[in-house]
Design an enzyme around this catalytic site. Structure first.
Site, mmCIF file in Angstrom:
data_model
loop_
_atom_site.group_PDB
_atom_site.id
_atom_site.type_symbol
_atom_site.label_atom_id
_atom_site.label_comp_id
_atom_site.label_asym_id
_atom_site.label_seq_id
_atom_site.Cartn_x
_atom_site.Cartn_y
_atom_site.Cartn_z
ATOM 1 N N ASN A 7 0.879 -1.168 0.000
ATOM 2 C CA ASN A 7 0.000 0.000 0.000
ATOM 3 C C ASN A 7 0.914 1.213 0.000
ATOM 4 O O ASN A 7 1.502 1.568 1.029
ATOM 5 C CB ASN A 7 -0.885 -0.046 1.253
ATOM 6 C CG ASN A 7 -1.850 1.118 1.314
ATOM 7 O OD1 ASN A 7 -1.782 2.035 0.495
ATOM 8 N ND2 ASN A 7 -2.737 1.084 2.291
ATOM 9 N N HIS A 180 -12.958 2.891 -0.087
ATOM 10 C CA HIS A 180 -12.955 1.818 0.931
ATOM 11 C C HIS A 180 -13.654 0.558 0.422
ATOM 12 O O HIS A 180 -14.153 -0.251 1.221
ATOM 13 C CB HIS A 180 -13.702 2.244 2.226
ATOM 14 C CG HIS A 180 -13.057 3.356 2.993
ATOM 15 N ND1 HIS A 180 -13.795 4.354 3.586
ATOM 16 C CD2 HIS A 180 -11.771 3.629 3.260
ATOM 17 C CE1 HIS A 180 -12.979 5.196 4.201
ATOM 18 N NE2 HIS A 180 -11.746 4.783 4.012
ATOM 19 N N ARG A 241 -11.941 15.623 7.801
ATOM 20 C CA ARG A 241 -12.697 15.970 6.586
ATOM 21 C C ARG A 241 -14.138 16.322 6.924
ATOM 22 O O ARG A 241 -14.747 15.690 7.800
ATOM 23 C CB ARG A 241 -12.696 14.788 5.596
ATOM 24 C CG ARG A 241 -11.357 14.561 4.956
ATOM 25 C CD ARG A 241 -11.369 13.321 4.085
ATOM 26 N NE ARG A 241 -10.388 12.362 4.539
ATOM 27 C CZ ARG A 241 -10.321 11.102 4.148
ATOM 28 N NH1 ARG A 241 -11.207 10.628 3.293
ATOM 29 N NH2 ARG A 241 -9.378 10.313 4.600
ATOM 30 N N GLU A 384 -8.291 -5.402 4.714
ATOM 31 C CA GLU A 384 -8.167 -5.110 3.287
ATOM 32 C C GLU A 384 -6.978 -5.858 2.673
ATOM 33 O O GLU A 384 -7.028 -6.296 1.531
ATOM 34 C CB GLU A 384 -8.011 -3.596 3.086
ATOM 35 C CG GLU A 384 -9.301 -2.854 3.390
ATOM 36 C CD GLU A 384 -9.099 -1.403 3.773
ATOM 37 O OE1 GLU A 384 -8.568 -1.149 4.877
ATOM 38 O OE2 GLU A 384 -9.457 -0.531 2.981
#
Ligand code: AMP
Length: 397
Positions: A7, A180, A241, A384
């Site tokens: 990643n 996601h 955010r 993930e």
């Protein structure tokens, strides 16, 4: 088969080495501050203490080489030779409308990822750099791309189109993509397994609540709507955010404060959300502690966050014309009993009954609804990397 999952960020690189015969993690680590002073690698072989080495890491290629050295090291490594490495799987943020599933990486795929750079200017260039670095260092190893956006490609156009002139969708690809995806895919499947029912028969709302958060309506195993949008700025309140706001607000702030669009973008991405509202922190643990001390704005942030999540659950139950399960995952979803309780409170009319003592669970798979709750509430730690490793193995074999 051994699979390395990568990643790659602009100045960091996370990795995990899987033994896919047993689906176990052999080693994992993090390369930080690539191209910046103070760069380092932190490597952990499963079962041993982490080792940290500070060393100059000017670029991603050097980072990948260091990772391979660590994996080949006699005492801290997990590979006896590079030929043991079956494949490398990469997390890639944005595939636009180009890929609805994971793919083997070739020149055509690289071209497509480069075309998606305008859609994810911060993330895709870093992901591409990671793939190119592996290609240079391991030219014969097959690589696979697993995309954050892919799972959401099943959304109907009514869910993904925005009410701006249609030409901007055709010209620039302005639409909802969602993110996601790998996490929503994994936790919806895992929750169905835990409930002993086929995912194809379930209507699930998956709540990935972390520093970045998104909520997805998973109907029959497919994403039919999701809270993040054209960018990961939309949806529920996040660490820094803003989530959904009146679209006129950014223009208003720019004019009132004489800010450029770049400044406003940074304000909404980095100084808003839980941090901006609470004035305390972006970290939910700090906010929960401040709210407990009686700090009004921390309390407001917590209530606004959970109110927003609750509204998405209601909206997605309506979108799917039913609801069988709500799944909580990621840092906040897996750990915060407070957030889960505040979200579920008042949703009894939908058939949700939370069991207060079962809800005390942290970072563990659990069904936390009452035995007679019609809608099941489930905690599933996301994974993930495992999905990326599984897809990589499947495609390479
Ligand atoms: P993630 O982005 O998935 O790593 O999640 C990060 C978020 O999870 C941060 O806001 C943390 O405060 C939150 N988090 C982690 N552990 C806990 C905990 N024990 N209680 C509440 N929030 C937590």
């Amino acid at each position: 088969m051994k699979v390395l999952v990568i990643n790659c960020g602009s100045s960091s690189l996370k990795y995990q080495l899987f033994d896919m015969d047993k689906e176990t993690v052999l080693a994992k680590g993090l390369v930080e501050r690539i191209g910046i002073e103070g760069s380092l690698i932190k490597h952990t072989k499963t079962g041993l203490e982490p080792i940290v080495a500070e060393t100059p890491i000017p670029d991603h290629k050097t980072g990948i080489k260091l990772v391979l050295d660590a994996l080949l090291d006699k005492s801290t490594g997990a590979l006896s030779s590079l030929s043991e490495l079956g494949a490398v799987g990469h997390r890639v943020v944005h595939a636009g409308e180009k890929f609805a599933t994971s793919v083997k990486i070739d020149a055509k795929v690289m071209e497509a990822l480069k075309e998606c750079v305008p859609l994810a200017p911060l993330h895709n260039p870093a992901n591409i750099m990671g793939i190119e670095a592996v290609t240079e260092v391991l030219p014969r190893v097959q690589q696979v791309g697993v995309f954050d956006t892919a799972f959401h490609q099943t959304m109907p156009n009514t869910a993904f189109i925005y009410g701006v002139p249609y030409g901007y969708y055709e010209k620039y690809g302005v639409r909802r993509y969602g993110f996601h995806g790998t996490s929503h895919y994994y936790v919806s499947r895992r929750a169905a397994e835990m409930l002993g029912r086929p995912v194809e028969k379930l209507k699930i709302v998956t709540c990935h609540l972390g520093n970045g958060s998104s909520i997805t309506a998973v109907d029959g195993g497919k994403s039919v709507d999701t809270s993040m949008g054209f960018t990961p700025l939309a949806g529920v309140l996040m660490g820094t955010r803003c989530g959904d706001v009146d679209p006129a607000i950014p223009m208003f702030i720019a004019e009132a404060e004489k800010l450029s669009s770049k400044d406003v973008d940074s304000l909404l991405n980095k100084k808003s959300g839980m941090l901006g509202l609470s004035g305390v922190s972006s970290d939910l643990r700090d906010i929960e502690a401040a709210a407990e001390r009686g700090e009004a704005r921390a309390n407001l942030a917590l209530r606004t966050l959970t109110y927003g999540i609750k509204k998405y659950i209601g909206a997605y139950a309506a979108a799917m014309a039913g609801l069988d399960a709500v799944v909580f995952t990621a840092g906040v979803g897996e750990n915060s009993a407070t957030v889960r309780a505040m979200v579920c409170q008042g949703l009894e009319f939908l058939g949700i009954g939370l069991d207060a003592s079962k809800n005390k669970v942290r970072s563990k798979e659990a069904i936390i609804s009452t035995d007679d709750s019609r809608v099941k509430v489930v905690v599933v730690p996301t994974d993930e990397e495992l999905v990326i490793a599984r897809d990589t193995k499947r495609l390479v074999e």
